[in-house]
Design a protein around this motif. Structure first.
Motif, mmCIF file in Angstrom:
data_model
loop_
_atom_site.group_PDB
_atom_site.id
_atom_site.type_symbol
_atom_site.label_atom_id
_atom_site.label_comp_id
_atom_site.label_asym_id
_atom_site.label_seq_id
_atom_site.Cartn_x
_atom_site.Cartn_y
_atom_site.Cartn_z
ATOM 1 N N GLY A 185 7.868 -0.135 3.740
ATOM 2 C CA GLY A 185 7.490 -0.584 5.086
ATOM 3 C C GLY A 185 8.429 -1.672 5.554
ATOM 4 N N MET A 206 3.184 -12.049 8.472
ATOM 5 C CA MET A 206 4.555 -12.073 8.998
ATOM 6 C C MET A 206 5.555 -12.734 8.045
ATOM 7 S SD MET A 206 5.283 -15.517 10.311
ATOM 8 C CE MET A 206 6.758 -14.899 10.982
ATOM 9 N N LEU A 215 -2.591 2.808 -3.539
ATOM 10 C CA LEU A 215 -2.161 4.087 -2.976
ATOM 11 C C LEU A 215 -1.006 3.821 -2.009
ATOM 12 C CD1 LEU A 215 -5.779 5.335 -2.144
ATOM 13 C CD2 LEU A 215 -4.470 5.772 -4.230
ATOM 14 N N VAL A 246 -2.968 7.937 2.434
ATOM 15 C CA VAL A 246 -4.378 7.935 2.829
ATOM 16 C C VAL A 246 -4.477 8.531 4.229
ATOM 17 C CG1 VAL A 246 -6.360 6.472 3.359
ATOM 18 C CG2 VAL A 246 -4.906 5.953 1.381
ATOM 19 N N GLY A 258 14.931 -4.713 11.759
ATOM 20 C CA GLY A 258 13.758 -4.059 11.173
ATOM 21 C C GLY A 258 12.487 -4.584 11.802
ATOM 22 N N ALA A 305 14.517 -10.738 4.945
ATOM 23 C CA ALA A 305 15.591 -11.679 4.616
ATOM 24 C C ALA A 305 15.250 -12.480 3.369
ATOM 25 C CB ALA A 305 15.826 -12.609 5.802
ATOM 26 N N ARG A 353 1.946 5.647 0.369
ATOM 27 C CA ARG A 353 2.297 6.942 0.971
ATOM 28 C C ARG A 353 3.705 7.404 0.608
ATOM 29 N NH1 ARG A 353 5.297 4.727 5.064
ATOM 30 N NH2 ARG A 353 5.786 6.603 6.224
ATOM 31 N N VAL A 410 -4.420 2.579 9.813
ATOM 32 C CA VAL A 410 -5.448 2.661 8.761
ATOM 33 C C VAL A 410 -6.767 2.111 9.318
ATOM 34 C CG1 VAL A 410 -6.115 1.855 6.452
ATOM 35 C CG2 VAL A 410 -3.751 2.553 6.886
ATOM 36 N N THR A 434 8.823 -4.467 3.941
ATOM 37 C CA THR A 434 9.159 -5.325 2.812
ATOM 38 C C THR A 434 10.618 -5.221 2.374
ATOM 39 O OG1 THR A 434 6.887 -5.394 2.005
ATOM 40 C CG2 THR A 434 8.621 -5.705 0.371
ATOM 41 N N CYS A 464 -3.950 -2.841 3.188
ATOM 42 C CA CYS A 464 -2.701 -3.621 3.159
ATOM 43 C C CYS A 464 -1.602 -2.744 3.755
ATOM 44 C CB CYS A 464 -2.338 -4.015 1.733
ATOM 45 S SG CYS A 464 -3.534 -5.074 0.928
HETATM 46 C C1 FAD Z 1 14.259 -8.096 9.353
HETATM 47 C C2 FAD Z 1 13.142 -8.765 8.649
HETATM 48 C C3 FAD Z 1 13.331 -9.997 8.040
HETATM 49 C C4 FAD Z 1 12.266 -10.620 7.387
HETATM 50 N N1 FAD Z 1 12.485 -11.810 6.760
HETATM 51 C C5 FAD Z 1 11.477 -12.383 6.053
HETATM 52 C C6 FAD Z 1 11.706 -13.571 5.322
HETATM 53 O O1 FAD Z 1 12.797 -14.107 5.330
HETATM 54 N N2 FAD Z 1 10.665 -14.116 4.636
HETATM 55 C C7 FAD Z 1 9.436 -13.543 4.624
HETATM 56 O O2 FAD Z 1 8.529 -14.076 3.975
HETATM 57 N N3 FAD Z 1 9.198 -12.424 5.312
HETATM 58 C C8 FAD Z 1 10.180 -11.823 6.026
HETATM 59 N N4 FAD Z 1 9.960 -10.673 6.710
HETATM 60 C C9 FAD Z 1 8.570 -10.198 6.815
HETATM 61 C C10 FAD Z 1 8.135 -9.451 5.583
HETATM 62 O O3 FAD Z 1 8.989 -8.365 5.415
HETATM 63 C C11 FAD Z 1 6.696 -9.009 5.762
HETATM 64 O O4 FAD Z 1 5.898 -10.165 5.902
HETATM 65 C C12 FAD Z 1 6.177 -8.221 4.581
HETATM 66 O O5 FAD Z 1 7.058 -7.207 4.237
HETATM 67 C C13 FAD Z 1 4.823 -7.616 4.897
HETATM 68 O O6 FAD Z 1 4.427 -6.855 3.795
HETATM 69 P P1 FAD Z 1 3.217 -5.870 3.844
HETATM 70 O O7 FAD Z 1 2.929 -5.466 2.460
HETATM 71 O O8 FAD Z 1 2.108 -6.474 4.612
HETATM 72 O O9 FAD Z 1 3.674 -4.620 4.737
HETATM 73 P P2 FAD Z 1 4.673 -3.430 4.507
HETATM 74 O O10 FAD Z 1 5.893 -3.852 3.791
HETATM 75 O O11 FAD Z 1 4.863 -2.768 5.821
HETATM 76 O O12 FAD Z 1 3.903 -2.479 3.516
HETATM 77 C C14 FAD Z 1 2.873 -1.606 3.896
HETATM 78 C C15 FAD Z 1 2.872 -0.439 2.939
HETATM 79 O O13 FAD Z 1 1.706 0.323 3.173
HETATM 80 C C16 FAD Z 1 2.020 1.671 3.032
HETATM 81 N N5 FAD Z 1 1.014 2.434 3.779
HETATM 82 C C17 FAD Z 1 0.667 2.264 5.074
HETATM 83 N N6 FAD Z 1 -0.282 3.146 5.427
HETATM 84 C C18 FAD Z 1 -0.549 3.868 4.332
HETATM 85 C C19 FAD Z 1 -1.428 4.944 4.094
HETATM 86 N N7 FAD Z 1 -2.195 5.450 5.057
HETATM 87 N N8 FAD Z 1 -1.482 5.456 2.849
HETATM 88 C C20 FAD Z 1 -0.719 4.935 1.838
HETATM 89 N N9 FAD Z 1 0.176 3.941 2.046
HETATM 90 C C21 FAD Z 1 0.251 3.410 3.276
HETATM 91 C C22 FAD Z 1 3.405 1.765 3.630
HETATM 92 O O14 FAD Z 1 4.103 2.918 3.236
HETATM 93 C C23 FAD Z 1 4.058 0.485 3.147
HETATM 94 O O15 FAD Z 1 4.721 0.649 1.933
HETATM 95 C C24 FAD Z 1 10.998 -10.011 7.361
HETATM 96 C C25 FAD Z 1 10.836 -8.766 7.960
HETATM 97 C C26 FAD Z 1 11.879 -8.160 8.609
HETATM 98 C C27 FAD Z 1 11.648 -6.830 9.234
#
Ligand code: FAD
Length: 802
Positions: free
Chosen positions: A42, A346, A34, A174, A318, A48, A36, A210, A44, A202
């Motif tokens: 988010g 992270m 699911l 959600v 970001g 980089a 949003r 959440v 992602t 996630c």
């Molecule tokens: C500037 C920058 C540079 C980076 N560089 C690197 C790098 O070089 N290498 C690396 O490995 N990582 C890097 N990262 C970190 C990486 O981006 C994160 O580790 C990763 O994106 C985390 O993914 P995630 O799925 O946990 O979270 P997110 O990408 O935040 O995804 C969470 C998702 O959940 C959805 N969501 C949340 N709540 C709800 C809800 N209630 N209902 C439905 N959907 C929901 C959101 O819409 C979102 O799409 C970087 C981050 C930034 C900001």
């Protein structure tokens, strides 16, 4: 939208998509995701995209390797490119300390099956012609490093998962989670309600929100993170630049088309939305602020002069989330049936695959299949509040590219939990560490000496003082604060049966103590405990402090509906221990009880008055010496301490910290949870076979433990004596036999009383009897090591028994 599914994954970032993929890969097809808004919206989408295997915890490093190697597989299944480039990676060192660190990382990579190795500055410059060699003294090169396309990778996971049966619902937010009596979840979304047997959070940037839907306050904070992309650099070599970390400049960089992408973790990082993440934030960037990273850029431009001449094409700012220690939060949530988390990731592109693999295993098989304690959500307790998390994450972010020394205790968020003795111990000149939020004495500086430890990879200024504390215990008597242990009370008519089921040793008679490991269904170690029986229906159980939530979660999930209750006594029972040849005389001077070995032998437990204090006293000591552990409610802790201190003057009682305790347990060959005892070892391998009782009937892990007993296990925990050279093993060093890496050190240090440098290590069982050609790699060189057939201190155990 389906109305009923086995699993609903909340969040379509790289982590949610990886979890979805792994669930389908291992056979759970009735799963949905699911999201949003749109996938990647988010943190992602603007990552980089750097990928590497480097991690402070070897078990997480292994999962990072898995992640990087997984990309081929999801590309093949999905037909979607992840845009992976693997030009290799360099970590540049500019100081001697950093070179020490690099050598340690190289050694560790050897036993993990990774190929990182130290290279000269000239070799580094051959791979990275933009660097100014004058600022560096050496480097670590890892061929398994590079970068990828964050969006392509996320879609590759998503497409591979949908090809294998999953469904993805976009624009589905959600809004609430309601648990049914059968443990399943009604998930209320803006597109209707869906029932799922299991829910996985996630939520990335919104994981906290959440979590709050089910009353959880997850220890996560988002930080703003900036990187920039330069204009084209005409002097770029034809071969792609490696991914690079410059620890002195605290920057990372890699090639981006014909320019360079450069990012930094500034010291004074800025949290983003510290209390509440806005729901209307989506695929957005934050305003950039180059001033904040100007100092890092200045060093970067000095170290890589071509960058100073290239213009800046784009600046990205970001947010992304961190847990207090920088590792992910993964696993089932204690107290919430069928509720799982995979958040606080992270480095989603280095770790996301491993996180998905571990979580899917956990959900389907009941076990993550690896040692994932370093990223288990249960490593935090209620003390990891929002404000604590804020302090720790900011500290961790600012130290991302700093050396953390093995004896270093970081200051942020402290003191938080303190025992009633804190002020007394401070007045006694204690140097404190913190574990599970609790302050505890590491060692005591002599009066007039500042209670400060210099940080080093070698022996510190504490060495002689810790030696004096060990000497006091071995020749007289020492007093140790033990409140940091986890303590539990099991009570009720079903308590004995329950403990007999979850622990493989037979439960003790009233007034007696047994030691017992705890096994999972695969017969691997998931805990080790001291079990004392207070009366027919009440047991006091003592274990590792940092594993309290981990163990409570396990027991609660196996608890029968009636007959036994479990209570954590974390803050209800405080401890002090006295140990050494004079311990009995000291304690006897404060109690009317007969403490003779006939009346109160080794492994006894009794409620007795000590001075005016009602205490539970166990005759047991982790020092390997004659000793007693005393447990009291917090209101008596100070009175007990004062009584022992006053009576102890006649016996030369000395304050003793955890460093000395560690030194003494090493020379006794005693293992400890999270070092020697972890879910990758069986009880035979760990030398705990004598505490597994196959005659008592069934217990969790019995069949697997029986198989291990028959085979003897693949590994063997051994005590090694290391050649003297002024430094000691600290853990995670490779052990070589005849020049080939065959094992690893779990703990190491100087055994002051025995006068030996000791390491506890796992080696292949068939080599455990050999002793001619072992070496442990410490500080960049192999050091001769021999297996000690018996513990260096009192191998017969006479001292603790007599
Ligand atoms: C500037 C920058 C540079 C980076 N560089 C690197 C790098 O070089 N290498 C690396 O490995 N990582 C890097 N990262 C970190 C990486 O981006 C994160 O580790 C990763 O994106 C985390 O993914 P995630 O799925 O946990 O979270 P997110 O990408 O935040 O995804 C969470 C998702 O959940 C959805 N969501 C949340 N709540 C709800 C809800 N209630 N209902 C439905 N959907 C929901 C959101 O819409 C979102 O799409 C970087 C981050 C930034 C900001």
């Amino acid at each position: 939208m389906k109305s009923h599914v086995r699993v609903a994954v909340i969040g379509g970032g790289v982590v949610g998509c990886s979890v979805l993929y792994h669930l389908t890969k291992f056979g759970w097809k009735d799963v949905v995701l699911l999201e949003r808004d749109e996938l990647t919206c988010g943190s992602t989408w603007h990552a980089a995209g750097g990928i590497h295997t480097l991690n402070g915890d070897p078990n997480v490093a292994k999962l990072q390797k898995y992640t990087i190697e997984l990309y081929k597989e999801i590309e093949e299944i999905s037909g979607q490119s992840c845009g992976v480039h693997l030009p290799g990676g360099l970590v540049l060192a500019g100081t001697k300390e950093r070179m020490d660190w690099i050598r340690m990382a190289e050694a560790r990579s050897r036993y993990l099956g990774l190929d990182a190795h130290v290279v000269s500055v000239d070799e580094a410059a051959r791979r990275m012609p933009l660097m100014d060699k004058r600022y560096f003294v050496g480097a670590l090169y890892d061929p398994l490093e590079g970068h990828l396309d964050p969006s392509g990778t996320t879609y590759a996971y998503a497409k591979a998962a949908t090809k294998q049966g999953a469904e993805i619902y976009r624009k589905t937010k959600v809004e609430d989670l309601r648990q049914r009596a059968d443990g399943g979840w009604d998930i209320v979304t803006n597109a209707g309600t869906i029932f799922a047997e299991h829910v996985v959070n996630c939520g990335g940037l919104w994981a906290r929100e959440v979590g709050r839907m089910v009353g959880l306050e997850l220890p996560i904070l988002a930080m703003e993170h900036q990187y920039l992309i330069t204009e084209d650099i005409p002097t770029l070599p034809a071969e792609e630049l490696p991914h690079l970390i410059d620890f002195e400049g605290e920057i990372y960089l890699r090639q981006e088309r014909k320019g360079v992408l450069l990012g930094t973790y500034e010291h004074d990082g800025v949290p983003w939305s510290p209390r509440q993440t806005p729901w209307d934030f989506s695929a957005e960037l934050l305003p950039s602020d180059l001033d904040r990273i100007a100092d890092n850029l200045e060093v970067g431009f000095k170290h890589f002069p071509a960058l100073a001449e290239a213009g800046i094409k784009q600046i990205i700012n970001g947010p992304f989330t961190f847990a207090p220690d920088g590792n992910p939060l993964v696993g089932p949530v204690r107290g919430l049936r069928n509720h799982w988390v995979a958040c606080g990731v992270m480095a989603g592109f280095s770790q996301g695959g491993g996180v998905g693999l571990a979580l899917a295993n956990w959900m389907i098989q009941g076990d993550p299949g690896f040692d994932v304690f370093a990223m288990d959500v249960a490593r935090y307790g209620d003390w990891a509040t929002l404000a604590y998390t804020n302090a720790k994450v900011r500290e961790n972010y600012g130290r991302r590219f700093r050396v953390t020394f093995p004896n270093e205790e970081l200051a942020a968020g402290r003191p938080l939990r303190t025992s009633p003795l804190y002020d007394r111990m401070k007045a006694a000149n204690a140097v404190f560490g913190a574990s599970f939020g609790l302050e505890y004495p590491l060692w005591y500086a002599p009066a007039g000496t500042p209670p400060v430890e210099e940080i080093t990879f070698r022996r510190s200024n504490a060495h002689a003082h810790v030696g004096a504390e060990c000497h006091a215990v071995r020749t007289g008597v020492g007093m140790i604060e033990t409140s940091g242990y986890a303590k539990y009370e099991f009570s009720g008519p079903g308590a004995e049966d329950f403990l007999n089921r979850v622990l493989p040793n037979r439960m003790p008679a009233i007034g007696r103590i047994v030691l017992s490991p705890m096994l999972n269904a695969n017969g691997k170690l998931i805990g080790d405990f001291t079990v004392a029986r207070v009366n027919a229906d009440t047991f006091h159980v003592f274990g590792s402090g940092p594993a309290e939530q981990y163990h409570m979660r396990w027991w609660e999930s196996h608890l029968p509906t009636s007959g036994v209750s479990i209570r954590s006594l974390r803050s209800a029972l405080m401890g002090l221990s006295v140990a050494g040849p004079h311990a009995r005389a000291l304690l006897a001077s404060l109690t009317d009880e007969d403490l003779s070995t006939d009346a109160f032998p080794f492994m006894s437990y009794k409620r007795m008055d000590v001075g005016m204090v009602p205490a539970f006293v166990g005759r047991i000591s982790f020092t390997g010496d004659l000793g007693y552990e005393l447990w009291v409610s917090p209101d008596y802790h100070v009175a007990l301490y004062d009584a022992l201190l006053a009576a102890g003057a006649a016996f030369g009682l000395k304050h003793v910290g955890l460093r000395a305790l560690n030194s003494m347990r090493l020379e006794k060959g005693f293992g400890t949870w999270a070092r020697e005892y972890r879910p990758i070892y069986g009880p035979q391998e760990a030398g705990l076979g004598r505490f597994v009782n196959f005659r008592k009937g069934d217990f969790i892990g019995r069949d697997a433990a029986l198989r291990e007993r028959e085979s003897g296990g693949k590994l063997k925990l051994v005590t090694m004596l290391v050649e003297e050279f002024g430094a000691d093993a600290v853990g995670d060093e490779p052990v070589a036999y005849d020049g080939v890496t065959v094992g690893w050190v779990t703990s190491g240090g100087y055994a002051h009383w025995s006068g030996k440098s000791v390491a506890l290590a796992y080696v292949p069982a068939e080599l455990a009897g050999r002793n001619d050609a072992f070496a442990i790699e410490i500080m960049g060189a192999p050091r001769r090591a021999t297996i000690s057939a018996e513990a260096p201190f009192d191998p017969a155990g006479t001292r603790m028994r007599s």
